[in-house]
Design a protein around this motif. Structure first.
Motif, PDB file in Angstrom:
ATOM      1  N   TYR A 263       2.046   4.239  -8.701  1.00 45.51           N
ATOM      2  CA  TYR A 263       0.842   3.471  -8.411  1.00 45.51           C
ATOM      3  C   TYR A 263       1.073   2.379  -7.371  1.00 45.51           C
ATOM      4  N   ASN A 264       2.229   1.708  -7.448  1.00 49.12           N
ATOM      5  CA  ASN A 264       2.428   0.516  -6.636  1.00 49.12           C
ATOM      6  C   ASN A 264       3.872   0.428  -6.161  1.00 49.12           C
ATOM      7  N   PRO A 265       4.143   0.607  -4.866  1.00 50.41           N
ATOM      8  CA  PRO A 265       5.523   0.548  -4.375  1.00 50.41           C
ATOM      9  C   PRO A 265       6.127  -0.844  -4.421  1.00 50.41           C
ATOM     10  N   GLU A 266       5.307  -1.867  -4.702  1.00 53.02           N
ATOM     11  CA  GLU A 266       5.796  -3.238  -4.784  1.00 53.02           C
ATOM     12  C   GLU A 266       6.180  -3.599  -6.216  1.00 53.02           C
ATOM     13  N   VAL A 267       6.300  -2.605  -7.063  1.00 53.83           N
ATOM     14  CA  VAL A 267       6.522  -2.820  -8.489  1.00 53.83           C
ATOM     15  C   VAL A 267       7.943  -3.313  -8.772  1.00 53.83           C
ATOM     16  N   SER A 268       8.088  -4.114  -9.808  1.00 58.26           N
ATOM     17  CA  SER A 268       9.394  -4.485 -10.344  1.00 58.26           C
ATOM     18  C   SER A 268       9.168  -4.826 -11.815  1.00 58.26           C
ATOM     19  N   GLY A 269       9.368  -3.829 -12.678  1.00 64.14           N
ATOM     20  CA  GLY A 269       8.919  -3.933 -14.058  1.00 64.14           C
ATOM     21  C   GLY A 269       9.726  -4.845 -14.950  1.00 64.14           C
ATOM     22  N   ARG A 270      10.949  -5.198 -14.564  1.00 69.58           N
ATOM     23  CA  ARG A 270      11.784  -6.048 -15.416  1.00 69.58           C
ATOM     24  C   ARG A 270      11.945  -7.415 -14.768  1.00 69.58           C
ATOM     25  N   ARG A 271      11.682  -8.451 -15.541  1.00 66.21           N
ATOM     26  CA  ARG A 271      11.709  -9.811 -15.003  1.00 66.21           C
ATOM     27  C   ARG A 271      13.123 -10.389 -15.073  1.00 66.21           C
TER      28      ARG A 271
ATOM     29  N   GLN B  55      -9.985  -6.993  -1.873  1.00 66.88           N
ATOM     30  CA  GLN B  55      -8.565  -7.231  -2.121  1.00 66.88           C
ATOM     31  C   GLN B  55      -7.885  -5.919  -2.475  1.00 66.88           C
ATOM     32  N   ASN B  56      -6.662  -5.733  -1.958  1.00 63.03           N
ATOM     33  CA  ASN B  56      -5.907  -4.499  -2.190  1.00 63.03           C
ATOM     34  C   ASN B  56      -6.766  -3.281  -1.842  1.00 63.03           C
ATOM     35  N   VAL B  57      -7.319  -3.311  -0.642  1.00 62.91           N
ATOM     36  CA  VAL B  57      -8.299  -2.305  -0.245  1.00 62.91           C
ATOM     37  C   VAL B  57      -7.670  -0.920  -0.168  1.00 62.91           C
ATOM     38  N   PHE B  58      -6.511  -0.805   0.460  1.00 60.00           N
ATOM     39  CA  PHE B  58      -5.796   0.476   0.461  1.00 60.00           C
ATOM     40  C   PHE B  58      -4.325   0.228   0.762  1.00 60.00           C
ATOM     41  N   THR B  59      -3.496   1.178   0.337  1.00 56.00           N
ATOM     42  CA  THR B  59      -2.055   1.130   0.571  1.00 56.00           C
ATOM     43  C   THR B  59      -1.608   2.467   1.132  1.00 56.00           C
ATOM     44  N   ILE B  60      -0.852   2.439   2.206  1.00 59.41           N
ATOM     45  CA  ILE B  60      -0.276   3.645   2.794  1.00 59.41           C
ATOM     46  C   ILE B  60       1.196   3.688   2.423  1.00 59.41           C
ATOM     47  N   SER B  61       1.596   4.720   1.693  1.00 55.98           N
ATOM     48  CA  SER B  61       2.984   4.821   1.231  1.00 55.98           C
ATOM     49  C   SER B  61       3.263   6.248   0.788  1.00 55.98           C
ATOM     50  N   ASP B  62       4.530   6.661   0.901  1.00 54.25           N
ATOM     51  CA  ASP B  62       4.957   7.957   0.380  1.00 54.25           C
ATOM     52  C   ASP B  62       5.374   7.862  -1.085  1.00 54.25           C
ATOM     53  N   TYR B  63       5.361   6.654  -1.638  1.00 51.71           N
ATOM     54  CA  TYR B  63       5.758   6.484  -3.032  1.00 51.71           C
ATOM     55  C   TYR B  63       4.765   7.199  -3.945  1.00 51.71           C
TER      56      TYR B  63
END
Length: 347
Positions: A313-321, A302-310
């Motif tokens: 740690y995680n370009p899918e982040v959204s820290g505030r709910r 799971q979550n083996v690798f991510t390709i991104s220029d970000y």
């Protein structure tokens, strides 16, 4: 205490779809177009600190979501090697249509004095910051453009958005990005050959931006934190201007280099191998000799690798709910990469 004035959001959705199959459904195509109109939108609205709270949940708006979704599938089960492949892509446009009786924008505050704005005509929770225009590389440049009183050569140059000849956060903040992507996509498939099977799932996003406010600390060139390698390209002198985007080194915050701006906003586009699994089922002839009904061995990730220029740690982040302040990365914990070995035995 409960709020008797709150009501459920109401959504009116219209969908148009097309499903077609070719070659005995070996090739399939699904197309969907939707128009979703939500009234009595529930949003976190800033309130006076005298209340003891930062925000209050209110029915205050109307928003439209319009989009297209496409799914293309291929199935080949006529041979010993059986495989299937599915590709999907989705486009969505989010636009605020109403905000209360007066239509006033909602300005939400995140961490480290970064701001988000929800206003009519734009997406919910757009980034609302100062806009940068490089680095003051010489004294002549500094003397020619508006700047804060304590700005020095080598500091960030901000744009005088309202044209009043000075730089101030309240007057010169503008929309500088959004967490909403241009489109999202996914690819999943499977393969079977004899007693072996392979499955995978890939997902991705294009055009979304991340408010990487953590860079105020780990890229601040102040020497009080371990900084990222990018600071090697900082402004040093007029003859050594660096790459034109990293400001000068200074022991304590000088000028307004730490002010939240589009300097902290990064492209969050990515593609991720989310799941992959490989399995093997013992053939029946071997199972009979072992007096077993089934024996399956599998390896998965799971979550083996991510390709991104970000850079985070995680370009899918959204820290505030909260929907009025999406896409903030203020040191959010990264995704875990997991590999598993499985053994399934039936007697």
């Amino acid at each position: 205490a409960s709020n008797p004035d709150l009501t459920w959001e109401r959504t009116l959705s219209t969908n148009f779809g097309l499903n077609v199959g070719f070659f005995d459904n070996k090739l399939t195509l699904e197309v969907d177009h939707y128009i979703s109109k939500t009234q009595d939108l529930l949003l976190q609205v800033p309130v006076s600190v005298v209340s003891g709270f930062d925000t209050s949940l209110q029915n205050i708006g109307r928003v439209n979501n319009t989009g297209w979704e496409f799914l293309l599938g291929i199935n080949n089960n006529d041979h010993d090697l059986k495989w299937n492949l599915n590709f999907n892509i989705a486009f969505n446009e989010n636009e605020v249509k109403e905000l209360g009786p007066e239509g006033k924008p909602i300005i939400a505050k995140g961490g480290a004095k970064n701001y988000f704005i929800t206003q009519i005509g734009d997406a919910i929770g757009s980034y609302y910051t100062l806009k940068t225009n490089g680095i003051f590389e010489t004294q002549e440049e500094l003397d020619s453009f508006p700047h804060h009183a304590n700005t020095r050569v080598g500091d960030i140059r901000y744009v005088d958005v309202n044209g009043d000849g000075k730089i101030d956060e309240s007057g010169d903040r503008t929309i500088t990005g959004s967490y909403n992507p241009d489109y999202t996509f996914g690819i999943n498939g499977g393969l079977n050959y004899g007693d072996f099977d392979l499955g995978f799932n890939i997902q991705g996003s294009q055009g979304n931006e991340v408010f990487n406010i953590l860079n105020r600390y780990i890229n601040n060139v102040e020497g009080n934190f371990n900084n990222k390698v990018e600071v090697l390209n900082r402004w040093i002198s007029p003859s050594e201007p660096g790459n034109g985007t990293v400001y000068r080194a200074n022991r304590v915050a000088a000028g307004s280099n730490g002010t939240s701006s589009d300097w902290h906003i990064e492209d969050g586009s990515y593609i991720r191998l989310q799941n992959v699994s490989l399995g093997y089922n013992l053939p029946e002839s071997v199972l009979e000799s072992l007096q077993l009904d089934k024996l399956r061995v599998s390896l998965s990730g799971q979550n083996v690798f991510t390709i991104s220029d970000y850079s985070g740690y995680n370009p899918e982040v959204s820290g505030r709910r909260t929907n009025t302040a999406p896409g903030e990365d203020y040191g959010t914990y990264p995704l875990a990469k997991t590999f598993s070995v499985g053994l399934n035995v039936s007697f």
